[in-house]
Every structure is written in structure tokens, then in C-alpha cells.
Design a protein around this motif. Structure first.
Motif, short mmCIF file in Angstrom:
data_model
loop_
_atom_site.label_atom_id
_atom_site.label_comp_id
_atom_site.label_asym_id
_atom_site.label_seq_id
_atom_site.Cartn_x
_atom_site.Cartn_y
_atom_site.Cartn_z
N LYS A 162 -1.11 -31.45 -41.33
CA LYS A 162 -0.06 -32.86 -39.96
C LYS A 162 0.39 -31.80 -39.00
CE LYS A 162 -0.55 -36.69 -42.93
NZ LYS A 162 0.32 -37.92 -43.94
N GLU A 164 2.15 -30.46 -35.97
CA GLU A 164 2.54 -30.16 -34.66
C GLU A 164 2.13 -28.99 -33.91
OE1 GLU A 164 6.35 -31.61 -34.71
OE2 GLU A 164 5.64 -33.23 -35.99
N PRO A 170 -0.19 -27.65 -28.14
CA PRO A 170 -0.25 -28.71 -29.17
C PRO A 170 -1.36 -28.30 -30.62
CG PRO A 170 0.38 -29.58 -26.79
CD PRO A 170 0.07 -28.32 -26.92
N CYS A 174 -2.94 -33.55 -33.01
CA CYS A 174 -2.58 -34.05 -31.58
C CYS A 174 -3.63 -34.11 -31.00
CB CYS A 174 -1.29 -33.22 -31.15
SG CYS A 174 -0.56 -32.58 -32.69
#
Length: 392
Positions: A162, A164, A170, A174
Motif C-alpha cells: 500500500k 504512497e 505517486p 495510488c
């Protein structure tokens, strides 16, 4: 000294690895000790600082008559061709898939693996006086494949972790969510098979497929660890080789094989890739605790939050045994990560990890010194120094 002793105990169970011709597992040797002259000192006159980034390598070459600089900028064209070849390989499919698949291939990353591998290919070609343009083109294809395998793994990593951000922008998940990046990573990996087929060499295909096997095994190994401190360290070293260093090691062996190298020179190439791959990961382990997000281009201090014990953690546990219980439970209890982080900063774990990275770089320098002098060999000395300079 503890680091050396641990390496010596590990070495009793693992013989120094000389890769067979194809396909078998390669385990890193224990760090070398007891030399009167360090390889970095011995070759200091050949080591230059301020290695250009990939961006500067692809910039216009300066107008200069310096022969060595002209040689360095030959790699600029190689890198331009490598990334252009990758982007071209990722076209000819569904239009929505193309920008996702190409997202991490815009040359704004370190691209340290293809840079090292292409420099080594040119150094070996010089060593053997190999000038075939077909061989050089196939060596570029190996560099394309290794970068694509590496990036395909990042797509999956970013989804699982996950993430970022990556490379100061990004992360792919994302922007496109979960499903599309995973499929894009699979697509990138699939296209490596097409490029491998273009090389049309069964032995190269076996080497490159072995890297994929090792990466998957390394990822599975990362989910577990040994029970004792010695077992944990051995597990960490083998996992790091398979998950990270094997890709560079086998790619370096592949470009050496393409050049017509004998088994001894192929082993040297393999060892150079292995040692530099291990060193690079150890430096990343240190930076995970000491760098800022801006320096890393991604989030920092994430390994423990994902339940992973890297080298600084394992070394710190020898000074602070209470870390062992946290390692066993993968830092899952409230406050584990914060407590472990403070203990690691108080320990000598970061310094010992830096020392171990230096030992791997020393071994890489020793192997590189077996090649005939050339601008490419000198550039590899410089790149080895640059790996360690990331710690400064």
C-alpha cells in the motif's frame, strides 16, 4: 568482529559459491577479512566520485577530446537505447494498459542494475577484444529484461505494501488502484519472454528464468525467519541474495556468456553482480532507518511496520536481546515498531550493516580488478564507490 565471526560460522555450512554453468542456486560467500590492503585503498586512484545519474547519462555529451569521457558517454547511448527498447516492448497492446505499464520506465530512477550490467558487459568485451555489434545488442536486451523483471516486482510490491510514493511521485497503486497495476506488472513480465526469445540463446533463457524463480523464492522466504540469531542471519543473507542480488548476479553472468567468456570469467561476472547486489540492499536497509523520504524517493522505516527484520535489526538484537521477541511476533504488538526503532538507533546495528556493505564492495573491487584496465572497468570502480556514498 562479531560480524566476522558470524560470517565465518555461516561459511562452515556454505561453501564459497562458484555458479555451475546454469540454473542452480547461488549463495553469497561470507564477508572477507584479514586483508592487509583493502581493495578500495589499492584501487583508490581509479575510483572517482560524483557518478552521473541516469538523467545526466542520457543528456547531451559534453564537447571534449578526453578519450575516457567519450567512453563514459557511450553508456549514455546504451541507456537511451535500453529504455527506448523497453517502452517499445510495452506498446502494441490495449491503449489503457500502456501508460500503466510504462509508468516506472521514464528514466527518472537510479536504474543502477542496467547501468552496472551494461558497464560490465563493455568491460568484458574490452577484456576479450569483443567488438561484435550483434553481441552488444543482445547484451542491451539482457539489461532491458533485468530492469523489466525488477520493475514488474515493484508493481506488485507497491500494491501489497500500500505504498504512497516511489521515485518522488505517486506510486502506481495510488493512481490506478489495485487490480490494474498487478495486471500491468504481469504484462511487463510477460513481455520479457518476448525479448528473451529475440536473443535466441537457450542458455541465456535458463539464466534469466532462474532469476525469476529466485525472486519468488526470496519473497516467500521473507515471510519467515530462523529461530536463533545465527539462523536468522543465514536466512536473511540467503533471502537477500535470492530476492534482490540474484537478478544482478545472473544478468552479469548472462552478458559475460554472450561475450564468449569462459566459465571462470562468467563466475567473476556473477560474483561482481552478487556482491554489488548484496551491498546495495544493505545500504537500503540502513537508509530505511536514517534517510528522509525525499532522499529515498519512497516511504522510510517501512520494513518493521511490515513485520520484517532487516540487517540493522538483526545486529541490534545481539546488543538488545529483547528485540528477539519482537522479531518472532513480526512487530505486531502495539508499540513494537517504535520501541525497536529506538533500540536500533542506540545499538551498533546501523554501523555494522554499513561495515558489511563495505566488505561486499571490497569483494566486488577485487573481482573487478581481474579484468583488463578500461574506462568501463574504472567506471565500475566509481559506481561501487557510489553505492557506499549513498550512506554519506
Amino acid at each position: 568482529m562479531k560480524c566476522f565471526l558470524m560470517g565465518q560460522r555461516f561459511a562452515k555450512r556454505l561453501a564459497y559459491y562458484h555458479p555451475p554453468r546454469f540454473g542452480e542456486t547461488g549463495l553469497p560467500s561470507s564477508p572477507l577479512a584479514g586483508r592487509s590492503t583493502r581493495p578500495f585503498q589499492l584501487h583508490f586512484h581509479q575510483i572517482q566520485t560524483g557518478v552521473p545519474s541516469v538523467t545526466s547519462l542520457t543528456a547531451a555529451a559534453p564537447k571534449t577530446e578526453d578519450a575516457k569521457l567519450r567512453e563514459y558517454y557511450l553508456i549514455r547511448q546504451d541507456m537511451t537505447d535500453i529504455f527506448a527498447g523497453i517502452r517499445n516492448a510495452l506498446t502494441g497492446t490495449l491503449a489503457p494498459l500502456i501508460p500503466i505499464a510504462q509508468y516506472y520506465f521514464n528514466e527518472d530512477g537510479k536504474a543502477i542494475r542496467p547501468v552496472i550490467t551494461m558497464c560490465l558487459a563493455k568491460a568484458i568485451n574490452s577484456h576479450l577484444d569483443q567488438k561484435s555489434p550483434v553481441i552488444v545488442e543482445n547484451q542491451r536486451k539482457v539489461c532491458q529484461i533485468l530492469e523489466m523483471i525488477h520493475i514488474a516486482g515493484l508493481y506488485h510490491d507497491d500494491v501489497i505494501d500500500k505504498a504512497e510514493s516511489r521515485r518522488n511521485k505517486p506510486s502506481v497503486n495510488c493512481i490506478w488502484g489495485v487490480k490494474k497495476p498487478i495486471l500491468a506488472g504481469d504484462f511487463v513480465l510477460g513481455r520479457t519472454m518476448r525479448i528473451t526469445a529475440e536473443i535466441n540463446n537457450e542458455d541465456i533463457a535458463i539464466l534469466l528464468k532462474t532469476t525469476i524463480d529466485h525472486i519468488v523464492i526470496g519473497e516467500i522466504m521473507q515471510l519467515g525467519s530462523g529461530k536463533t540469531q545465527e539462523e536468522r542471519f543465514a536466512h536473511y543473507v540467503e533471502k537477500t541474495f535470492k530476492k534482490t542480488a540474484s537478478l544482478l548476479a545472473y544478468s552479469c553472468q548472462a552478458v559475460a556468456l554472450l561475450s564468449g567468456s569462459d566459465s571462470t570469467l562468467q563466475t567473476t561476472a556473477f560474483q561482481i553482480g552478487r556482491q554489488l547486489g548484496m551491498a546495495f540492499q544493505l545500504v537500503d536497509d540502513v537508509l530505511d532507518f536514517s534517510a528522509t523520504s525525499a532522499q529515498m524517493g519512497k516511504s522510510t522505516a517501512v520494513d518493521m511496520s511490515q513485520g520484517l527484520a532487516n540487517a540493522p535489526v538483526l545486529f541490534a538484537a545481539q546488543m538488545f536481546p529483547q528485540l528477539n521477541a519482537m522479531i518472532d511476533r513480526h512487530f505486531q504488538e502495539p508499540g513494537d515498531v517504535e520501541t525497536a526503532f529506538r533500540l536500533i538507533l542506540r545499538s551498533d546495528g546501523l554501523q555494522r550493516t554499513k561495515d558489511l556493505a563495505m566488505q561486499y564492495c571490497d569483494e566486488a573491487i577485487t573481482q573487478l580488478a581481474q579484468l583488463s584496465p578500461s574506462p568501463y572497468q574504472q567506471f565500475l570502480f566509481t559506481l561501487t564507490n557510489k553505492i557506499l556514498n549513498r550512506l554519506r
